[in-house]
Scaffold this active site. Structure first.
Site, PDB file in Angstrom:
ATOM      1  N   HIS A   1       4.302   3.819  12.362  1.00  0.00           N
ATOM      2  CA  HIS A   1       3.277   4.811  12.722  1.00  0.00           C
ATOM      3  C   HIS A   1       3.751   5.865  13.716  1.00  0.00           C
ATOM      4  O   HIS A   1       2.922   6.526  14.348  1.00  0.00           O
ATOM      5  CB  HIS A   1       2.010   4.142  13.280  1.00  0.00           C
TER       6      HIS A   1
ATOM      7  N   ASP B   1       6.115   1.621   6.436  1.00  0.00           N
ATOM      8  CA  ASP B   1       4.803   0.984   6.342  1.00  0.00           C
ATOM      9  C   ASP B   1       3.930   1.845   5.426  1.00  0.00           C
ATOM     10  O   ASP B   1       3.287   2.772   5.875  1.00  0.00           O
ATOM     11  CB  ASP B   1       4.192   0.875   7.736  1.00  0.00           C
TER      12      ASP B   1
ATOM     13  N   GLU C   1      -5.008   1.781   2.824  1.00  0.00           N
ATOM     14  CA  GLU C   1      -4.943   0.599   3.680  1.00  0.00           C
ATOM     15  C   GLU C   1      -4.971   0.991   5.146  1.00  0.00           C
ATOM     16  O   GLU C   1      -5.584   0.312   5.975  1.00  0.00           O
ATOM     17  CB  GLU C   1      -3.675  -0.190   3.360  1.00  0.00           C
ATOM     18  N   GLU C   2      -4.317   2.097   5.481  1.00  0.00           N
ATOM     19  CA  GLU C   2      -4.191   2.488   6.880  1.00  0.00           C
ATOM     20  C   GLU C   2      -5.511   2.929   7.498  1.00  0.00           C
ATOM     21  O   GLU C   2      -5.627   3.000   8.722  1.00  0.00           O
ATOM     22  CB  GLU C   2      -3.156   3.609   7.025  1.00  0.00           C
TER      23      GLU C   2
ATOM     24  N   HIS D   1       0.824  -1.205   0.000  1.00  0.00           N
ATOM     25  CA  HIS D   1       0.000   0.000   0.000  1.00  0.00           C
ATOM     26  C   HIS D   1       0.858   1.255   0.000  1.00  0.00           C
ATOM     27  O   HIS D   1       1.975   1.280   0.546  1.00  0.00           O
ATOM     28  CB  HIS D   1      -0.997  -0.002   1.168  1.00  0.00           C
TER      29      HIS D   1
ATOM     30  N   ASP E   1      -0.264   4.447   1.063  1.00  0.00           N
ATOM     31  CA  ASP E   1      -0.561   5.464   2.068  1.00  0.00           C
ATOM     32  C   ASP E   1       0.189   5.217   3.363  1.00  0.00           C
ATOM     33  O   ASP E   1       0.656   4.100   3.637  1.00  0.00           O
ATOM     34  CB  ASP E   1      -2.067   5.524   2.342  1.00  0.00           C
TER      35      ASP E   1
ATOM     36  N   ASP F   1       3.972  -6.307   3.586  1.00  0.00           N
ATOM     37  CA  ASP F   1       3.481  -5.262   4.493  1.00  0.00           C
ATOM     38  C   ASP F   1       3.743  -5.628   5.946  1.00  0.00           C
ATOM     39  O   ASP F   1       3.044  -5.173   6.840  1.00  0.00           O
ATOM     40  CB  ASP F   1       1.975  -5.054   4.243  1.00  0.00           C
TER      41      ASP F   1
END
Length: 417
Positions: free
Chosen positions: A386, A147, A181-182, A84, A86, A204
């Site tokens: 994150h 990520d 995705e997030e 992904h 994002d 991922d």
């Protein structure tokens, strides 16, 4: 390693500085237009390297394909790789300034001298395993975006390698990069049929060696509490404080089924947001469990807590909503365990110790598996996603790129399985 594989970290550094943060309060897809900036870049790079059937659709997904070069009569499953684009809305992804720590000495790293932000070995002891290697970190003010831009870079470099080595035999290789995705929407409009893969991997995961085919069953829970605001001087027998009712609702849930007390296969209720006043309050939860039976019981318990509140404070005092988000992909992967076996064998060829762990979360692959595309998850090499302490090892990214190449080559051996 092949000189070409050194491109992985370079690609990642180019992608990391592009702000692709998704937003969980937007209805459109992609939720933020800035995700398309990276999508357009990836589509152009795929075309330039010679990937076939490259397209970026109206929802922000990017697809491409490398045709099989097997001789007539040979066969292999059409294999997909997905990451992904994002980054998480939990921490700033704007103005990312990656730091490169060469020949890491195994000690604490100062991320930001002015703010005295340190990446501490005491707090993150796994850092020591990368002594002598190259680490890529944040500057302490943003997340890094490994990520999942590390996964994107690894897939892109894998594709480049195959196109530069046409003598290497492989089946059809399908590539996809997804938005959102997030915020839990990465698979919402994924074109499974158009993607063209029989099976796939999301790239991922976390630390090198991680291989995952189990994830939480997941639901969102919300309770809206209706109180009665009365002047506190004359409130006796009349006031219903919705904030206190919310606290009472929380107290009805098992104390130790909480993220701060759980690990491994243990599920939880997580109070993610609470706001309101005396008149009205709202609590938002995520509900998780690997075991489907326990998951269903958790949802029933959540509803029962609402029923108790209505019985105590009057019908309509508590409105309870529960919505399933995704399910454990294990039952969809088990008929295709060769996906796990081949990935493990490829890791062992590269002296990577496979670490098969349950995901304490979810991936696009979980939903895709229920959409007819069996899709376990492979590591990217990153840590502490994150947030400002995120980092990744450059050598791990190169090794994982080689892992993807090995897996695709092994699928030719696995034809007919």
């Amino acid at each position: 390693m092949s000189q070409n594989l050194s491109q992985t970290a370079e690609r990642f550094l180019r992608y990391a500085v592009i702000d692709t943060q998704s937003a969980d309060d937007k209805e459109q897809m992609p939720s933020t237009e800035k995700q398309r900036v990276l999508g357009r870049m990836l589509a152009e790079e795929l075309r330039e390297m010679g990937v076939s059937e490259v397209r970026e659709d109206e929802n922000g997904y990017v697809y491409g394909m490398i045709p099989s070069n097997l001789e007539e009569g040979a066969a292999a499953p059409a294999l997909g790789f997905i990451s992904h684009m994002d980054t998480a809305p939990a921490f700033s992804g704007e103005n990312v300034k990656p730091r490169i720590i060469e020949n890491y000495d195994g000690e604490d790293i100062c991320l930001n001298k002015e703010a005295s932000i340190w990446l501490s070995v005491k707090e993150f002891p796994e850092m020591k395993r990368y002594k002598g290697q190259t680490l890529i970190t944040t500057d302490g003010t943003t997340l890094l975006g490994a990520d999942d831009k590390a996964g994107v870079a690894e897939i892109m470099t894998m594709a480049s390698w195959f196109l530069a080595h046409p003598e290497e035999k492989h089946g059809k290789i399908c590539i996809a990069f997804t938005p959102d995705e997030e915020v839990g929407r990465g698979a919402d409009r994924f074109d499974v049929a158009g993607f063209g893969a029989d099976v796939a991997y999301t790239v991922d995961g976390g630390a090198i060696g991680e291989l995952e085919y189990e994830n939480f069953n997941a639901a969102s829970g919300r309770v809206r509490l209706h109180g009665a605001s009365i002047h506190p001087g004359s409130a006796k027998g009349k006031m219903k404080n919705a904030l206190l009712m919310g606290m009472e609702f929380q107290s009805l849930l098992p104390v130790f089924e909480n993220p701060m007390y759980t690990e491994g296969y243990e599920g939880f209720f997580h109070l993610d947001r609470m706001e309101g006043n005396v008149e009205e309050a709202e609590l938002e939860y995520i509900i998780r469990d690997h075991d489907r039976v326990k998951f269903e019981r958790k949802k029933e318990l959540f509803k029962a807590a609402g029923a108790f509140m209505n019985q105590k404070y009057g019908e309509g005092a508590a409105e309870v909503y529960v919505k399933d988000s995704y399910f454990n992909m294990k039952e969809k992967i088990e008929p295709y365990m060769y996906l796990i076996d081949e990935a493990k064998a490829a890791m062992e060829e590269l002296d990577i110790a496979p670490v098969i762990v349950p995901i304490r979360g979810g991936t696009d692959g979980a939903r895709l598996s229920y959409m007819g595309l069996p899709c376990p998850n492979i590591c990217t090499g990153g840590h502490n996603f994150h947030g400002k302490y995120e980092y990744i090892c450059a050598e791990s990214m190169e090794t994982i790129t080689e892992l993807l190449i090995r897996i695709a080559k092994r699928f030719v051996k696995a034809k007919g399985e």
